[in-house]
Write a protein that holds these residues in place. Structure first.
Motif, short mmCIF file in Angstrom:
data_model
loop_
_atom_site.label_atom_id
_atom_site.label_comp_id
_atom_site.label_asym_id
_atom_site.label_seq_id
_atom_site.Cartn_x
_atom_site.Cartn_y
_atom_site.Cartn_z
N LEU A 135 19.24 3.41 18.27
CA LEU A 135 19.35 4.84 18.12
C LEU A 135 18.48 5.08 16.64
CD1 LEU A 135 20.37 7.57 18.79
CD2 LEU A 135 22.28 7.09 17.19
N ASN A 136 18.34 4.06 15.93
CA ASN A 136 17.60 4.62 14.55
C ASN A 136 15.77 4.56 15.04
OD1 ASN A 136 19.79 4.45 12.76
ND2 ASN A 136 19.74 2.31 12.52
N LEU A 137 15.61 3.69 15.75
CA LEU A 137 14.22 3.60 16.16
C LEU A 137 13.99 5.10 16.94
CD1 LEU A 137 11.47 2.51 16.90
CD2 LEU A 137 12.31 1.46 18.98
N PHE A 138 14.82 5.48 17.93
CA PHE A 138 14.95 6.52 18.71
C PHE A 138 14.61 7.92 17.84
CE2 PHE A 138 16.98 10.03 20.73
CZ PHE A 138 15.97 10.52 22.05
N LEU A 156 11.48 10.13 17.47
CA LEU A 156 11.73 11.89 17.45
C LEU A 156 11.23 12.39 16.03
CD1 LEU A 156 15.08 12.34 19.14
CD2 LEU A 156 12.79 12.90 20.18
N ALA A 157 11.23 11.82 15.00
CA ALA A 157 11.04 12.48 13.84
C ALA A 157 9.43 12.29 13.53
CB ALA A 157 11.58 11.63 12.64
N SER A 158 8.76 11.53 14.19
CA SER A 158 7.67 11.17 14.18
C SER A 158 6.84 12.40 15.42
CB SER A 158 7.00 9.91 14.73
OG SER A 158 7.48 8.94 13.83
N PHE A 216 11.58 20.71 9.66
CA PHE A 216 13.10 20.67 9.41
C PHE A 216 13.82 19.59 10.23
CE2 PHE A 216 17.43 21.95 10.17
CZ PHE A 216 17.89 21.87 8.61
N LEU A 217 13.59 19.73 11.72
CA LEU A 217 14.08 18.57 12.63
C LEU A 217 13.84 17.26 12.25
CD1 LEU A 217 14.16 20.82 15.71
CD2 LEU A 217 16.15 20.30 14.29
N ALA A 218 12.27 17.09 11.63
CA ALA A 218 12.03 15.87 11.49
C ALA A 218 12.62 15.14 10.40
CB ALA A 218 10.24 15.90 11.19
N VAL A 219 12.86 16.07 9.31
CA VAL A 219 13.69 15.37 8.04
C VAL A 219 15.20 15.05 8.44
CG1 VAL A 219 14.19 16.10 5.65
CG2 VAL A 219 12.20 16.57 6.59
N VAL A 220 15.50 16.10 9.42
CA VAL A 220 17.06 15.88 9.69
C VAL A 220 17.34 14.62 10.58
CG1 VAL A 220 18.99 16.50 11.29
CG2 VAL A 220 17.70 18.33 9.51
N MET A 221 16.21 14.47 11.38
CA MET A 221 16.30 13.06 12.13
C MET A 221 15.94 11.90 11.61
SD MET A 221 14.89 14.37 16.03
CE MET A 221 13.43 15.41 15.11
N ALA A 222 15.06 12.05 10.37
CA ALA A 222 15.02 10.91 9.65
C ALA A 222 16.24 10.40 8.47
CB ALA A 222 13.84 11.26 8.56
N TYR A 226 19.21 10.46 9.46
CA TYR A 226 19.92 9.68 10.30
C TYR A 226 19.88 8.10 9.87
CZ TYR A 226 22.64 7.58 13.89
OH TYR A 226 23.49 6.83 14.86
N VAL A 227 18.55 7.91 9.58
CA VAL A 227 18.16 6.56 9.58
C VAL A 227 18.42 5.87 8.25
CG1 VAL A 227 16.26 4.91 9.79
CG2 VAL A 227 16.35 6.74 11.20
N SER A 228 17.91 6.63 7.06
CA SER A 228 18.09 6.16 5.70
C SER A 228 17.27 7.30 4.74
CB SER A 228 17.31 5.19 5.54
OG SER A 228 15.91 4.88 5.57
N PHE A 229 17.70 7.41 3.62
CA PHE A 229 17.00 8.19 2.34
C PHE A 229 15.49 7.83 2.59
CE2 PHE A 229 15.67 9.13 -1.89
CZ PHE A 229 15.72 10.56 -1.83
N LYS A 230 15.10 6.57 2.39
CA LYS A 230 13.77 6.30 2.53
C LYS A 230 12.91 6.82 3.54
CE LYS A 230 14.27 1.70 0.04
NZ LYS A 230 14.05 0.19 0.28
N ALA A 231 13.49 7.10 4.71
CA ALA A 231 12.82 7.67 5.95
C ALA A 231 12.71 9.24 5.44
CB ALA A 231 13.84 7.38 6.99
#
Length: 301
Positions: free
Chosen positions: A53-56, A60-62, A109-115, A117-122
């Motif tokens: 899910l993290n890769l997904f 999606l953010a990319s 905005f959606l890209a940042v939201v999805m990132a 989910y993975v981590s603050f670094k993302a």
């Protein structure tokens, strides 16, 4: 039969799909997953990679960031594209600039939201990526060398996100990345040759405009020769399975590219050269499957 309303909606959809270069975004999605399965996470089961899910979320953010990047690039290049790509420009203009900008902010905005989910670094990574794309579209792309270098770096940045996620620092990955970077740099410079009329009219200082077509051809020749360095290491120092077919084929294609390049003097000729490089990039993504099909099949579970 479609009603007038349905036809209008369909045309709007195709217009927006053209603006965000939907086919390119889909290609990046495929490329990221193929790279993850075959290169970056080659020691993990395929199922674990595909259903991560993290890769997904990173993919999606990319995708959202890249689509947003195409929108803002289209926004700033709208006048130039009327000269260089009149047919595509007419299709793109079926969607208003306000609608494009609204979608641009939504996608980012959606890209940042999805990132998130993975981590603050993302989140930091994609925030900087979004800003870099805007800076390139607004300022940097008008500058010789800086624009080309930035564009090539931004193109491979989504793969860097996956690379940092898996923290795989094998040397072969950097060699593959070097080859991809050189081919993308060639494509960017060839695209500049193709779009000279529009760039000139809008005051862009690209390499062909600032230094001339001959200098650009010399640069392309040097870049093509430099691709032989990573190809040599990939063929002799690393196990790339049957992917060697791809590299032998691309050496042949690049030889044809150089012959055609030095005989090219029109937009039509440069478009052909641009398509050769796009084909090399596309086939390169698919040829990763040749590294070792049997091993991947054995990693399904």
């Amino acid at each position: 039969m479609f009603s007038r309303k349905h036809k209008h909606i369909l045309l709007k959809f195709f217009s927006m799909f053209s603006v965000v270069r939907g086919y390119n975004v889909l290609m990046v999605v495929v490329a990221q997953y193929v790279t993850a399965v075959y290169i970056l996470a080659h020691d993990k089961p395929v199922r674990a990679v595909v259903f991560d899910l993290n890769l997904f979320m990173l993919v999606l953010a990319s995708s959202a960031t890249i689509a947003g990047g195409y929108i803002i690039n289209n926004f700033y290049d709208s006048e130039k594209d009327l000269i260089n790509r009149p047919n595509k420009s007419m299709l793109d203009r079926l969607v208003s600039q306000n609608t494009k900008l609204s979608l641009y902010f939504v996608l980012n905005f959606l890209a940042v939201v999805m990132a998130s989910y993975v981590s603050f670094k993302a989140v930091v990574f994609f925030t900087l990526y979004i800003f870099s794309i805007w800076l390139y579209s607004h300022k940097l792309k008008k500058l010789p060398f800086v624009g080309n270098l930035t564009s090539a770096v931004l193109t491979i940045t989504p793969f860097f996100a996956i690379f940092m996620y898996y923290k795989n620092f094998e040397h072969v990955i950097f060699v593959h990345a070097t080859y991809l970077f050189l081919i993308i740099s060639m494509r960017e410079l060839t695209k500049d040759l193709e779009t000279i009329p529009g760039d000139l009219a809008q005051g862009y200082k690209t390499i062909p405009i600032a230094y001339g077509e001959k200098y650009s051809k010399i640069m392309l020749t040097v870049l093509a020769l430099l691709t032989l360095v990573p190809v040599y290491f990939l063929l002799t120092k690393y196990n790339i399975g049957h992917m060697y077919y791809f590299f032998y084929a691309t050496m042949f294609l690049l030889a044809i590219f150089l012959v055609l390049l030095w005989n090219s003097n029109s937009k039509k000729h440069y478009l052909i050269l641009h398509n050769i490089l796009k084909f090399i990039i596309l086939s390169g993504v698919l040829s990763v499957l040749l590294i070792d099909v049997n091993v991947v099949l054995n990693r399904l579970f």
